[in-house]
Design an enzyme around this catalytic site. Structure first.
Site, short mmCIF file in Angstrom:
data_model
loop_
_atom_site.label_atom_id
_atom_site.label_comp_id
_atom_site.label_asym_id
_atom_site.label_seq_id
_atom_site.Cartn_x
_atom_site.Cartn_y
_atom_site.Cartn_z
CB SER A 109 -0.90 0.01 1.24
OG SER A 109 -1.52 1.27 1.38
CG HIS A 110 2.17 4.92 -2.76
ND1 HIS A 110 3.12 5.60 -2.03
CD2 HIS A 110 2.58 4.99 -4.05
CE1 HIS A 110 4.06 6.06 -2.84
NE2 HIS A 110 3.75 5.69 -4.06
CB SER A 111 -1.69 4.31 2.90
OG SER A 111 -2.64 4.85 2.02
#
Length: 414
Positions: A109-111
């Site tokens: 996840s880029h989060s």
């Protein structure tokens, strides 16, 4: 000559050991009910690692640098049942091929991570897996998971400074709003409007062709010599700046953007050393903002490579601690889906993250390829595994503009 079981066992134990240090990767995302923002819960729900087999041989895939839909089967895709708080933040799949070769498909996840943090995480995992070699004695630095430095101080939506204010503004966000307003064909679209809330022109996002262009070190030097001419020493630029300038010019021309239209080049800038104080060594979250350069299509076509490089350098220099604050405040506002825009050229630079050099097995990977991106028109700059000074550029293009782009991009490079 190793079995899939033994390789999977090594990767599994290595991932377990890595997650004990990189523990946010075993967590989950959830919405904060008070402000609607994402919380990262270190819940120890785990990452997902699966093993797979195929009778296919790697040689049958052809040129590994060119995107192949078969690659999508080499990364685990968890089922989404509408509740993203149940989704793992890291998934991986090791696949054994009929020829005895292997692939590792990884999603994160880029989060959770940005590019440099992902690179560090995978490097730690490979080091802990120790396949075909004794456990390394080198001590990897511990990642820093504290992210409070980059949080917007005031809860809720923080308004951007008024136009013309002396306060630093996030130029990339301003340019994006201007592009959306331009694409809305006269419809209003202010800072409080959600991205994609109007009827933007459909440029056929689902029909984009993913193409990799090989730019050798010799080609880059040839282009530099043509751009610099006899002025050696009076002007210098990095390979990234030169290639980004060349790409911006070629893509805009190939897509036939109207001369009076505003066009933008945007690219990520690592802010680990831009904040005050600088982020601690080993920061493991998202530490980037977008820098942006803008011209009209007519100005871009008439500009020399040197002029465009100067615009890119100016965009880089604008990234300061105040810019980071303004950027994060802008992202604090309403957001939505951004449809692809012909007038926007996006670049993701992976050249300083040579993922193919992460030796999960007994050496470098034959190739590392991005899978299908949610924004497939982004251009990826990647280090060529054979020519370390060369760059492989992968980009999504409309089928009808592929030949024109190839012509414009490869001109002056031969």
């Amino acid at each position: 000559n190793l079995s899939l079981d033994s390789i999977f066992s090594c990767l599994k134990s290595g991932l377990e050991e890595t997650l004990s240090i990189w523990y946010p990767a075993a967590g989950r995302l959830s919405l904060n009910p008070s402000d609607g923002k994402l919380n990262l819960w270190c819940s120890n729900d785990g990452a997902v690692l699966v093993e797979a087999v195929t009778s296919a041989k790697i040689i049958e895939l052809g040129d590994l640098s060119q995107y192949n839909e078969f690659f999508e089967h080499l990364a685990y895709k968890p089922d989404f049942h509408g509740n993203f708080s149940e989704m793992p933040l890291v998934v991986a799949q090791v696949t054994g091929f009929g020829c005895g070769g292997y692939s590792i498909g990884i999603g994160s996840s880029h989060s959770l991570f940005d590019g440099p943090a992902t690179y560090d995480f995978l490097h730690a995992w490979a080091s802990n897996s120790a396949i075909l070699k004794q456990k390394r004695g080198t001590e990897l630095y511990k990642p820093v998971h504290e992210r409070g430095t980059l949080l917007v101080e005031n809860p809720g939506i923080t308004k951007l400074p008024e136009s013309g204010s002396s306060a630093t503004r996030a130029v990339a966000i301003d340019h994006l709003y201007q592009l959306i307003k331009q694409a809305m064909s006269g419809q209003t679209c202010g800072p409080d409007t959600k991205f994609g809330s109007g009827k933007l022109h459909d440029v056929g996002n689902s029909n984009l062709v993913l193409k990799t262009f090989h730019v050798s070190g010799a080609m880059i030097e040839s282009l530099k010599s043509k751009v610099l001419g006899e002025r050696s020493g009076s002007f210098s630029c990095s390979s990234f700046e030169l290639l980004a300038a060349h790409l911006w010019k070629a893509r805009t021309k190939a897509l036939g953007v109207m001369k009076g239209s505003m066009v933008c080049l945007q690219f990520a800038v690592d802010i680990r050393k831009k904040t005050v104080p600088p982020l601690r060594e080993g920061f493991s979250g998202n530490a980037y903002v977008l820098a942006s350069a803008a011209l009209t299509a007519e100005e871009l076509e008439a500009a020399s490579h040197e002029d465009i490089v100067d615009k890119i350098k100016e965009a880089k220099r604008s990234i300061s601690n105040d810019y980071v604050i303004a950027y994060n405040q802008a992202l604090d506002g309403p957001q939505g889906t951004l449809l692809p825009l012909n007038e926007l050229t996006l670049v993701s630079d992976w050249t300083r993250m040579p993922f193919h050099k992460i030796d999960f097995f007994h050496g470098e990977a034959a190739y590392v390829s991005p899978l299908l991106s949610p924004i497939p028109q982004v251009a990826y700059f990647m280090q060529n595994p054979i020519d370390s000074r060369g760059v492989d550029m992968r980009i999504g293009l409309l089928p009808q503009s592929l030949n024109a782009f190839s012509h414009y991009f490869l001109t002056n490079m031969q």
